[in-house]
Design an enzyme around this catalytic site. Structure first.
Site, PDB file in Angstrom:
ATOM      1  N   THR A 125      11.891   2.829-128.422  1.00  0.00           N
ATOM      2  CA  THR A 125      11.088   1.682-128.000  1.00  0.00           C
ATOM      3  C   THR A 125       9.635   1.840-128.443  1.00  0.00           C
ATOM      4  O   THR A 125       9.078   2.937-128.426  1.00  0.00           O
ATOM      5  CB  THR A 125      11.138   1.500-126.474  1.00  0.00           C
ATOM      6  OG1 THR A 125      10.618   2.663-125.828  1.00  0.00           O
ATOM      7  CG2 THR A 125      12.564   1.268-126.010  1.00  0.00           C
ATOM      8  N   THR A 126       9.042   0.729-128.829  1.00  0.00           N
ATOM      9  CA  THR A 126       7.672   0.736-129.354  1.00  0.00           C
ATOM     10  C   THR A 126       6.663   0.126-128.390  1.00  0.00           C
ATOM     11  O   THR A 126       5.466   0.110-128.682  1.00  0.00           O
ATOM     12  CB  THR A 126       7.617  -0.024-130.685  1.00  0.00           C
ATOM     13  OG1 THR A 126       8.097  -1.366-130.483  1.00  0.00           O
ATOM     14  CG2 THR A 126       8.477   0.660-131.742  1.00  0.00           C
ATOM     15  N   GLY A 127       7.143  -0.392-127.264  1.00  0.00           N
ATOM     16  CA  GLY A 127       6.231  -0.998-126.299  1.00  0.00           C
ATOM     17  C   GLY A 127       6.996  -1.750-125.238  1.00  0.00           C
ATOM     18  O   GLY A 127       8.237  -1.773-125.235  1.00  0.00           O
ATOM     19  N   PRO A 128       6.291  -2.391-124.298  1.00  0.00           N
ATOM     20  CA  PRO A 128       6.940  -3.156-123.236  1.00  0.00           C
ATOM     21  C   PRO A 128       7.856  -4.234-123.794  1.00  0.00           C
ATOM     22  O   PRO A 128       7.549  -4.875-124.801  1.00  0.00           O
ATOM     23  CB  PRO A 128       5.757  -3.774-122.470  1.00  0.00           C
ATOM     24  CG  PRO A 128       4.599  -2.876-122.767  1.00  0.00           C
ATOM     25  CD  PRO A 128       4.817  -2.394-124.172  1.00  0.00           C
ATOM     26  N   ASP A 153      13.035   4.921-114.256  1.00  0.00           N
ATOM     27  CA  ASP A 153      13.601   3.701-113.684  1.00  0.00           C
ATOM     28  C   ASP A 153      13.044   2.445-114.343  1.00  0.00           C
ATOM     29  O   ASP A 153      13.715   1.412-114.383  1.00  0.00           O
ATOM     30  CB  ASP A 153      13.316   3.651-112.179  1.00  0.00           C
ATOM     31  CG  ASP A 153      14.071   4.726-111.410  1.00  0.00           C
ATOM     32  OD1 ASP A 153      15.249   4.955-111.724  1.00  0.00           O
ATOM     33  OD2 ASP A 153      13.477   5.333-110.503  1.00  0.00           O
ATOM     34  N   GLY A 186       9.582   8.601-112.395  1.00  0.00           N
ATOM     35  CA  GLY A 186      10.432   8.136-111.309  1.00  0.00           C
ATOM     36  C   GLY A 186      11.866   8.007-111.767  1.00  0.00           C
ATOM     37  O   GLY A 186      12.152   7.315-112.746  1.00  0.00           O
ATOM     38  N   GLY A 449       9.567   0.129-109.426  1.00  0.00           N
ATOM     39  CA  GLY A 449       8.551   0.951-110.067  1.00  0.00           C
ATOM     40  C   GLY A 449       7.670   0.232-111.060  1.00  0.00           C
ATOM     41  O   GLY A 449       6.760   0.837-111.635  1.00  0.00           O
TER      42      GLY A 449
END
EC number: 2.7.1.91
Length: 473
Positions: A125-128, A153, A186, A449
Site C-alpha cells: 500500500t502507498t497511502g490511505p 486493525d 493495534g 482505531g
C-alpha cells in the site's frame, strides 16, 4: 492566602506523585522491552540472501530499504500452479507500527508461504484507501482462498469497507477469510481470535502463532460478527470498537510515537492524559441487548479447501440445485440496507420502543464500546465478548464519578489485569445499538482505531459476519 496556595500546591504535588508512582514501573518495564528489542537488532549482519535478492536492513535509509524489499518481494517466483495448495491476496502496509512489515514478509512470511506451496499476489500500500480501492474494484477476488494483511486493525477496517462498496459485498464477507500478521500498534481483532484458543497475550507469542496460522496449508477460519455504523456523512462496516474521550485521545495523540515506541506508546500517552485530564460534553443513547431468540453460531471452515468463488457458489446452491429469485434479491438489496440493522431482533436508536432506550447527556471522561474481547495484547477489555456474538459491550466514565485523576491512572492500568470493569466509577452495559452525539469539541471519534470526521455516530448489531483465520488443524 499564602496558606491556601501552599495547600493547593501540596495537593497537586501529592496526586502527581501518585500518578507517577502508578505508571513508573509499567513505563520502565515497557521501555526496557523496547531497548532490548533495539539491542537485538542493532548488530548489523549486513546482508541476507533470500528469494533471489540481497537484503540489508540496517545500513541504509527507510525509503531505500522499503524500495529494495518491495523489489525482492515482487520478483519472487511462485510455486508451479499444478503443485499449488492455495492462493492469497496479500496487503502490506510498509508504514504500520514500527515499519517492519516489508521485512517481516520478505524474511519470514514469504518463505513460509513458498514452503507451504501457497501462491500469493502482493499489494504494497502507498497511502490511505489504497487497499480499499483495490478490494472495491478487483474483479477476480473469487480466485483467492483468502486475504492476508500485514498491518494493524486500521488496514483490516479499510479492507472491509472496500468490500462493503461492492455489489457482492455480503457474499464476499463470509467467504473471503482474512488472515493477519501483526505489524501495527493495534491488533485487537487478531488478539481476540488467538485468545479464544489460549495463545498467551504477549508480543512474541502473538506473532509466532499468527505466522503459524497465516502460512499453514491447514489453516482454518471462523466467524466474527459485523456491525453497521452510520456517521454524519458515511456508512461503515465495523468489527472492533467505537471510542470518544480519554482512550480515543490516547490512541490518536500517541500516533507520533508509533515508530519509536510501537504499542508502548499507549502507556506513555496514558500517563500524560491522566495528568492532563479532560471532560467532554455529549449525549449517549443506547438500547440494552436482548437476544430475542437469535443465537449466533460460528462457521468454521478450511481456508484452502475451496476458493472464495467455490464457497460463494456453494452458498447459492440449495437442495434442489438452484437459487431462488427471492434469495438473490435479498443479497442484492442488503448493500442498500446496510445503514440499518440487518436483524429483526435489534432496533435502531430512536425507534418507537422508547421505553427501552436510555439517554445520558452529561460530561464524559471516556466512552468506549467494543465488540470483541481485546483491543490490544495487554489484556481483555471485554472478557465476556465472543467472536460471533452480535452484542456491543459499552463502557463509559462520567466526570462527576471519577473522584481524582489517580483513579483514571488505576483504570488504565487495570485493563491489563482484567479488573477495570470492577471499578465503581466505570459503568458498563451490553447493548444492541448505540448513538453518540458530540456536543463539545476537543476529542476524536474513533472507529476500529481510525478517526472518523463526525459529530454523530450510530452503531447497531447485525446478523452479518466476516471470516478470520483462527487456527490450524
Amino acid at each position: 492566602m499564602f496558606i491556601v496556595v501552599v495547600t493547593i500546591f501540596e495537593n497537586y504535588t501529592q496526586w502527581y506523585s501518585s500518578l507517577l508512582t502508578i505508571f513508573s514501573l509499567t513505563i520502565k518495564r515497557k521501555l526496557k522491552t523496547i531497548r532490548s528489542m533495539q539491542d537485538s537488532t542493532s548488530k548489523c549482519t549486513c546482508t541476507e540472501h533470500h528469494m533471489g535478492g540481497t537484503i540489508c536492513c540496517c545500513c541504509r535509509s527507510d525509503a531505500e530499504e522499503n524500495e529494495q524489499l518491495t523489489s525482492v518481494i515482487l520478483s519472487r517466483k511462485p510455486p508451479p500452479q499444478e503443485q499449488c495448495r492455495g492462493n492469497l491476496l496479500v496487503f502490506i502496509n510498509p508504514n504500520s507500527g514500527t515499519g517492519k512489515s516489508l521485512e517481516t514478509f520478505a524474511n519470514t512470511v514469504g518463505p513460509k508461504l513458498d514452503k507451504s506451496l501457497i501462491r500469493y499476489e502482493v499489494v504494497v500500500t502507498t497511502g490511505p484507501n489504497h487497499a480499499r480501492n483495490v478490494l472495491m474494484t478487483k474483479a477476480d477476488l473469487g480466485k483467492f482462498n483468502g486475504v492476508l494483511i500485514l498491518s494493524g486493525d486500521g488496514l483490516v477496517f479499510e479492507a472491509l469497507n472496500g468490500i462493503l462498496c461492492r455489489e457482492d459485498a455480503f457474499r464476499i464477507f463470509p467467504t473471503l477469510p482474512i488472515g493477519i500478521v501483526p505489524s501495527g500498534s493495534g491488533n485487537g481483532l487478531l488478539c481476540s481470535v488467538l485468545s479464544k484458543y489460549g495463545t498467551k497475550m504477549n508480543e512474541k507469542s502473538v506473532m509466532e502463532r499468527a505466522l503459524e496460522i497465516a502460512t499453514s496449508p491447514t489453516a482454518k477460519a471462523e466467524s466474527v460478527a459485523l456491525y453497521s455504523v452510520k456517521t454524519d456523512n458515511q456508512s461503515y462496516a465495523s468489527f472492533l470498537s467505537i471510542g470518544w474521550g480519554l482512550m480515543a485521545d490516547i490512541d490518536i495523540d500517541s500516533e507520533k510515537w508509533r515508530k519509536s515506541l510501537g504499542h508502548h506508546r499507549f502507556t506513555v500517552m496514558g500517563f500524560i492524559r491522566s495528568c492532563n485530564l479532560r471532560s467532554y460534553k455529549g449525549r449517549l443513547t443506547y438500547r440494552p441487548y436482548k437476544p430475542k431468540g437469535f443465537h449466533p453460531s460460528s462457521n468454521v471452515f478450511s481456508v484452502y479447501e475451496k476458493t472464495t468463488q467455490q464457497r460463494i457458489d456453494d452458498s447459492k446452491v440449495k437442495t434442489n440445485g438452484s437459487v431462488s429469485d427471492s434469495e438473490e434479491e435479498t443479497m442484492e438489496t442488503k448493500f442498500q440496507n446496510w445503514t440499518l440493522p440487518d436483524s429483526d431482533e435489534t432496533l435502531a436508536v430512536g425507534s418507537s420502543d422508547l421505553e427501552e432506550t436510555v439517554v445520558i447527556e452529561d460530561n464524559f471522561v471516556n466512552i468506549y464500546a467494543v465488540t470483541l474481547s481485546h483491543i490490544a495484547a495487554d489484556g481483555p477489555f471485554a472478557p465476556s465478548a465472543k467472536l460471533e456474538d452480535n452484542r456491543i459491550h459499552l463502557s463509559y466514565i462520567l466526570w462527576k464519578d471519577i473522584g481524582t485523576r489517580v483513579n483514571i491512572a488505576k483504570y488504565l492500568l487495570a485493563i491489563e489485569h482484567e479488573t477495570h470493569l470492577d471499578l465503581p466509577f466505570v459503568k458498563h452495559v451490553e447493548v444492541s445499538s448505540m448513538k453518540l452525539e458530540v456536543i463539545s469539541e476537543g476529542s476524536h471519534v474513533v472507529l476500529d482505531g481510525e478517526v472518523v470526521d463526525t459529530k454523530t455516530i450510530e452503531v447497531a448489531s447485525t446478523k452479518n459476519h466476516i471470516s478470520v483465520f483462527s487456527s490450524t488443524a
